[in-house]
Design a protein around this motif. Structure first.
Motif, mmCIF file in Angstrom:
data_model
loop_
_atom_site.group_PDB
_atom_site.id
_atom_site.type_symbol
_atom_site.label_atom_id
_atom_site.label_comp_id
_atom_site.label_asym_id
_atom_site.label_seq_id
_atom_site.Cartn_x
_atom_site.Cartn_y
_atom_site.Cartn_z
ATOM 1 N N ARG A 634 39.829 37.320 23.651
ATOM 2 C CA ARG A 634 38.571 38.022 23.935
ATOM 3 C C ARG A 634 38.850 39.416 24.508
ATOM 4 N N GLY A 635 39.920 39.555 25.268
ATOM 5 C CA GLY A 635 40.240 40.842 25.877
ATOM 6 C C GLY A 635 39.513 41.039 27.193
ATOM 7 N N ASP A 636 39.939 42.053 27.939
ATOM 8 C CA ASP A 636 39.403 42.262 29.278
ATOM 9 C C ASP A 636 38.198 43.184 29.320
ATOM 10 N N ASP A 637 37.948 43.937 28.255
ATOM 11 C CA ASP A 637 36.824 44.867 28.297
ATOM 12 C C ASP A 637 35.535 44.158 27.912
ATOM 13 N N GLY A 638 34.433 44.863 28.039
ATOM 14 C CA GLY A 638 33.152 44.277 27.677
ATOM 15 C C GLY A 638 32.024 44.921 28.440
ATOM 16 N N THR A 639 30.846 44.343 28.319
ATOM 17 C CA THR A 639 29.717 44.774 29.133
ATOM 18 C C THR A 639 29.995 44.423 30.593
ATOM 19 N N GLY A 640 29.198 44.986 31.507
ATOM 20 C CA GLY A 640 29.462 44.783 32.930
ATOM 21 C C GLY A 640 29.516 43.330 33.336
ATOM 22 N N TRP A 641 28.497 42.551 32.942
ATOM 23 C CA TRP A 641 28.473 41.144 33.357
ATOM 24 C C TRP A 641 29.596 40.357 32.690
ATOM 25 N N ALA A 642 29.978 40.732 31.469
ATOM 26 C CA ALA A 642 31.033 40.005 30.768
ATOM 27 C C ALA A 642 32.376 40.196 31.468
ATOM 28 N N ILE A 643 32.639 41.404 31.967
ATOM 29 C CA ILE A 643 33.884 41.635 32.707
ATOM 30 C C ILE A 643 33.896 40.805 33.981
ATOM 31 N N ALA A 644 32.754 40.758 34.672
ATOM 32 C CA ALA A 644 32.657 39.947 35.889
ATOM 33 C C ALA A 644 32.871 38.461 35.572
ATOM 34 N N TYR A 645 32.340 37.997 34.449
ATOM 35 C CA TYR A 645 32.494 36.588 34.063
ATOM 36 C C TYR A 645 33.967 36.281 33.813
ATOM 37 N N LYS A 646 34.656 37.189 33.142
ATOM 38 C CA LYS A 646 36.086 36.980 32.905
ATOM 39 C C LYS A 646 36.862 36.962 34.215
ATOM 40 N N GLN A 647 36.427 37.776 35.164
ATOM 41 C CA GLN A 647 37.059 37.752 36.481
ATOM 42 C C GLN A 647 36.919 36.371 37.130
ATOM 43 N N ILE A 648 35.744 35.777 36.985
ATOM 44 C CA ILE A 648 35.542 34.417 37.524
ATOM 45 C C ILE A 648 36.452 33.426 36.823
ATOM 46 N N PHE A 649 36.525 33.505 35.503
ATOM 47 C CA PHE A 649 37.372 32.565 34.754
ATOM 48 C C PHE A 649 38.821 32.636 35.225
ATOM 49 N N TRP A 650 39.357 33.853 35.360
ATOM 50 C CA TRP A 650 40.755 33.977 35.768
ATOM 51 C C TRP A 650 40.956 33.471 37.203
ATOM 52 N N ALA A 651 39.958 33.632 38.052
ATOM 53 C CA ALA A 651 40.061 33.064 39.404
ATOM 54 C C ALA A 651 40.092 31.551 39.343
ATOM 55 N N ARG A 652 39.207 30.949 38.532
ATOM 56 C CA ARG A 652 39.200 29.491 38.396
ATOM 57 C C ARG A 652 40.512 28.980 37.785
ATOM 58 N N LEU A 653 41.134 29.808 36.963
ATOM 59 C CA LEU A 653 42.402 29.429 36.348
ATOM 60 C C LEU A 653 43.591 29.835 37.215
ATOM 61 N N LEU A 654 43.296 30.262 38.444
ATOM 62 C CA LEU A 654 44.273 30.483 39.518
ATOM 63 C C LEU A 654 45.199 31.669 39.280
ATOM 64 N N ASP A 655 44.731 32.640 38.514
ATOM 65 C CA ASP A 655 45.504 33.856 38.296
ATOM 66 C C ASP A 655 44.833 34.988 39.075
ATOM 67 N N GLY A 656 45.212 35.150 40.330
ATOM 68 C CA GLY A 656 44.577 36.130 41.190
ATOM 69 C C GLY A 656 44.820 37.560 40.753
ATOM 70 N N ASN A 657 46.023 37.856 40.262
ATOM 71 C CA ASN A 657 46.312 39.226 39.842
ATOM 72 C C ASN A 657 45.495 39.627 38.618
ATOM 73 N N ARG A 658 45.301 38.686 37.697
ATOM 74 C CA ARG A 658 44.468 38.998 36.528
ATOM 75 C C ARG A 658 43.000 39.149 36.957
ATOM 76 N N ALA A 659 42.564 38.322 37.871
ATOM 77 C CA ALA A 659 41.203 38.453 38.387
ATOM 78 C C ALA A 659 41.023 39.805 39.075
ATOM 79 N N PHE A 660 42.027 40.235 39.818
ATOM 80 C CA PHE A 660 41.947 41.537 40.493
ATOM 81 C C PHE A 660 41.905 42.673 39.477
ATOM 82 N N LYS A 661 42.657 42.532 38.397
ATOM 83 C CA LYS A 661 42.617 43.536 37.332
ATOM 84 C C LYS A 661 41.202 43.665 36.787
ATOM 85 N N LEU A 662 40.546 42.520 36.590
ATOM 86 C CA LEU A 662 39.165 42.549 36.098
ATOM 87 C C LEU A 662 38.221 43.153 37.128
ATOM 88 N N LEU A 663 38.440 42.862 38.418
ATOM 89 C CA LEU A 663 37.615 43.471 39.460
ATOM 90 C C LEU A 663 37.763 44.984 39.438
#
Length: 786
Positions: A634-663
């Motif tokens: 899917r990639g990291d880019d997208g509309t505003g809410w979609a980027i935030a949703y991906k940030q949540i997914f990576w947090a739930r999948l325990l990848d804090g650095n990827r979640a921070f990248k999305l933030l």
């Protein structure tokens, strides 16, 4: 002359701030919860949002002319309608036959002809839209002022106290403005002052782009009107009243508004309301105005603080030092370059999300819509309504962890209002029991499919809403609340129980017709593409979760044993929470279709990762890995809410650095306001999230994601710092976070390891806690306050 003076002011302002960008202001900028700027707003997305859950104001801080956008959460056009096609269910057998035969494109054509709503749907005037109330315009004059002496401009929003300020100096006179939407008095209040007596001169007017009439009645300025209901034109009525209280000076009235000259200070009182749900808006707004004007400014501000602090002060977060020495718009720019220098910005953004929820939500009224509370247009983007395929749900995901659980209750009542019309829709289209809502709704109880089969037939909306209702119970453990919402949950489960159909290939029970919002796939010929399918992954994830929750609720409440048995039997035939495709990704549909747009903004098939807890690295590691592969494609880019949703997914999948990248990507500075469905989301200077245009769910989604990075409470445990990024490991502190089970969590950490934690609850009870990688079972402390 006025235009010339205005332009000279801005030239002087930008000249001075270029030489002395922060002047003497830097000493004041040490509050971590303040947004501040050294220039007036040039666009609405730079103005400062204020709200008390009903009324909204957004001042721009203009020097010669200030425009303040006014909002009321209840101001909607349109009216109730019955757009059900009561002949639709006659076509359901043929639609399903075509789906079973793999002729999805033919099924979609049939749906477009006979299985959507009657009429124009969300494109028609009867659907309605959330609209702005109007503009309050303030025109200032500075007789004989020396323009070149204007300096020390500062405009700010203090979210600790829900108060905005503006201050600048002209010719040795300090002008101050203070704004708040009072939580106590329920009016907007603006206090204007000059440091030298008699130096305040202004004109006050109001306007609205359409259906607005301005008049002066006695000493009061009024804006009144009636919106279009889509039938006879006699829709919702509204009024806004403005009165001024002067210290020194004189006031006169004109046909256009109020004129004040020679004053030292002026307090403006703005009372506004609508006749939503039969409210006598004329009498109510007059009474509120009179009561507010009968109190001192000090009393009004104190009452405002008490009401706001009751909610906001429950939680504190400290991730480290922040760049409070530079304006917020510059801070966003710097964060992209050196995020390690501003650990305070994510904490501010988190608290800003809480602030927006408190400011746009009031129990007994409406939940925040796509705009939250704040709109500056008559024709709001996407009607400013409620989208049920992620958006309104995302508006509420953070509330439990953010210690604001009761702000879920307006959504509960909106959903309760969908049950009766949703029962008619369930019968009309599916000849089914229970109730259903599809992909869009409004305050008028619309539950029909949307006007286009490609997106409008999604029937996961009602089940998804039930997740939000359940989450409030999960965080509060309020059994009285659970009993109250049980009929809503049961009715939704009855619908899905009625409509499940057997997949001829696997024997599984699946939904159909439906779509995976709002994605499109190629048919096996590789050329034809369609949206309609049977058994999209999100549907059976929602069905599985809903059935499980209803069975648990029935057991707790001692109800419906036979119905629970029925659901239990059905659960055995529902597809698993996820299945892995040949490329290692989680399948989005029952078949391994190829997406037309692999980077589509919706990631609906990961519902089982979040908001549900069906897929996790602990319980289903293989499915969790497949979810990661889906996110990679899917990639990291997208509309505003979609980027935030991906940030949540990576947090739930325990990848804090990827979640921070999305933030970091969420916080990408932007000023774009064009309507966009692809890449390019970000954050405006006033910290509103950009879809673009502005859409509030990105703010709330990122707030939920930050919470998930720091604390998770599913999988039968409380997990401390489950997805802590390297950027936040040095040290941090949380106080007042909430976990499921009605637990409150405080903790501190250093070098990525928890050094202190305290878990409390209304009564002491056992709880599993994962801390520094070690699982423990402890007894919670007793919590004595909220």
């Amino acid at each position: 002359m006025l235009v010339k003076i205005k332009s000279l002011f801005f030239v002087a302002l930008f000249f001075l701030t270029a030489i002395y960008p922060f002047g003497v202001l830097a000493k004041r900028n040490n509050n971590p919860n303040v947004l501040w700027y050294n220039a007036p707003a040039n666009q609405w997305e730079e103005t400062l949002p204020l709200g008390n859950g009903r009324l909204g104001m957004m001042p721009d801080g203009g020097i010669i002319k200030e425009s303040i956008v006014l909002n009321d959460i209840t101001l909607w056009s349109g009216a109730p309608q019955d757009a059900n096609n009561y002949e639709a269910n006659k076509y359901l057998p043929e639609i399903r036959r075509l789906l079973k035969a793999g002729r999805n494109d033919e099924a979609q054509r049939l749906i477009s002809e006979h299985f959507v709503c009657k009429g124009p749907g969300s494109g028609g005037p009867q659907w309605g839209k959330y609209q702005m109330l109007g503009f309050l315009d303030l025109g200032f004059e500075y007789p004989e002022a020396k323009v070149a002496t204007m300096r020390n401009y500062r405009r700010s929003l203090d979210i600790d106290n829900a108060v905005a300020n503006c201050m600048f100096e002209v010719d040795g006179v300090t002008y101050k403005r203070e704004y708040f939407t009072a939580f106590g008095a329920d009016v907007g209040i603006i206090r204007l002052s000059a440091s030298v007596a008699g130096k305040l001169n202004l004109k006050i007017s109001m306007r609205r782009p359409e259906r607005g009439n301005t008049q002066v009645v006695g000493e009061e300025l009024q804006l009144t009107g009636r919106l279009d209901n889509g039938t006879d034109g006699k829709g919702m009525q509204y009024i806004s009243r403005v009165r001024a209280l002067l210290k020194g000076g004189k006031q006169k009235t004109t046909q256009e508004g109020l004129v004040i000259s020679g004053a030292t200070s002026v307090i403006l009182f703005v009372s506004a309301g609508t006749d939503f749900q039969g409210n006598d808006h004329l009498k109510t707004t007059e009474k509120m105005l009179q009561q507010a004007m009968g109190k001192s400014y000090k009393t009004l501000k104190k009452q405002h603080g008490v009401g706001y602090h009751k909610l906001f002060n429950r939680l504190q977060i400290n991730l480290g030092a922040g760049r409070t020495d530079i304006p917020t718009d510059a801070r966003l720019e710097e964060f992209q370059k050196t995020p390690e220098r501003d650990r305070g910005l994510p904490a501010l953004f988190f608290q800003f999300g809480r602030y927006l929820s408190i400011s746009s939500t009031r129990i007994g009224l409406l939940p925040p819509n796509l705009q939250g509370l704040w709109a500056n247009q008559i024709h709001t983007p996407w009607n400013g309504d409620y989208h049920l395929d992620v958006n309104v749900q995302m508006n509420h995901w953070h509330l439990g962890a953010a210690n604001l659980s009761e702000l879920n209750l307006p959504l509960v009542e909106l959903v309760r209002g969908l049950v009766e019309p949703g029962q008619r829709t369930a019968k009309a289209y599916y000849n089914a029991d229970g109730w259903v809502a599809h992909v869009i709704t409004n305050i008028w109880g619309f539950t029909e499919p949307g006007e286009s089969a490609s997106w409008g037939i999604a029937n996961a909306g009602s089940g998804w809403l039930c997740n939000n209702l359940w989450e409030h119970y999960a965080f509060t453990r309020d059994t009285a609340y659970l009993r109250n919402i049980y009929p809503i949950l049961k009715g939704s489960a009855q619908f899905y129980n009625s409509v499940l159909m057997e997949d001829p290939q696997t024997g599984w029970l699946v939904t159909g017709p439906s779509v995976s919002p709002e994605n499109t796939f190629y048919m096996p010929d590789g050329k034809t593409h369609t949206n309609v399918a049977m058994g999209p992954t999100i549907d059976h994830q929602i069905t599985r979760e809903l059935f499980t929750n209803v069975m648990e609720a029935a057991t707790l409440l001692g109800l419906d044993e036979d119905f629970s048995d029925t659901l239990r039997i059905k659960l055995e035939r529902i597809p698993p929470p996820g299945r892995i495709g040949s490329d290692g990704r989680l399948l989005e549909w029952l078949e391994e279709y190829q997406e037309v747009d692999p980077q589509h903004r919706h990631i609906s098939h990961l519902y089982g990762v979040f908001p549900a807890d069906l897929i996790s690295p602990f319980k289903t590691p293989a499915l969790a890995e497949a979810a990661k592969k889906s996110l990679e494609v899917r990639g990291d880019d997208g509309t505003g809410w979609a980027i935030a949703y991906k940030q949540i997914f990576w947090a739930r999948l325990l990848d804090g650095n990827r979640a921070f990248k999305l933030l970091r990507q969420v916080l990408t500075p932007t000023r774009k306001v064009d309507m966009n469905y692809g890449p390019g989301g970000g954050t405006y200077p006033n910290l509103f999230n950009a879809h673009p245009p502005m859409q509030i769910d990105g703010n709330f989604g990122a707030t939920a994601a930050i919470a998930e990075m720091l604390l998770q409470s599913h999988n039968g445990m409380i997990d401390l710092l489950p997805a802590l990024p390297d950027a936040w490991k040095e040290s941090g502190q949380l106080k007042g976070f909430r976990a499921r089970g009605n637990f409150t969590v405080d903790m501190k950490w250093k070098d990525g390891r928890v050094t202190y934690y305290r878990i409390s609850s209304p009564k002491s009870m056992k709880v599993k806690v994962k801390v520094n990688g070690e699982m423990k079972e402890i007894k919670s402390a007793v919590r004595n306050n909220n």
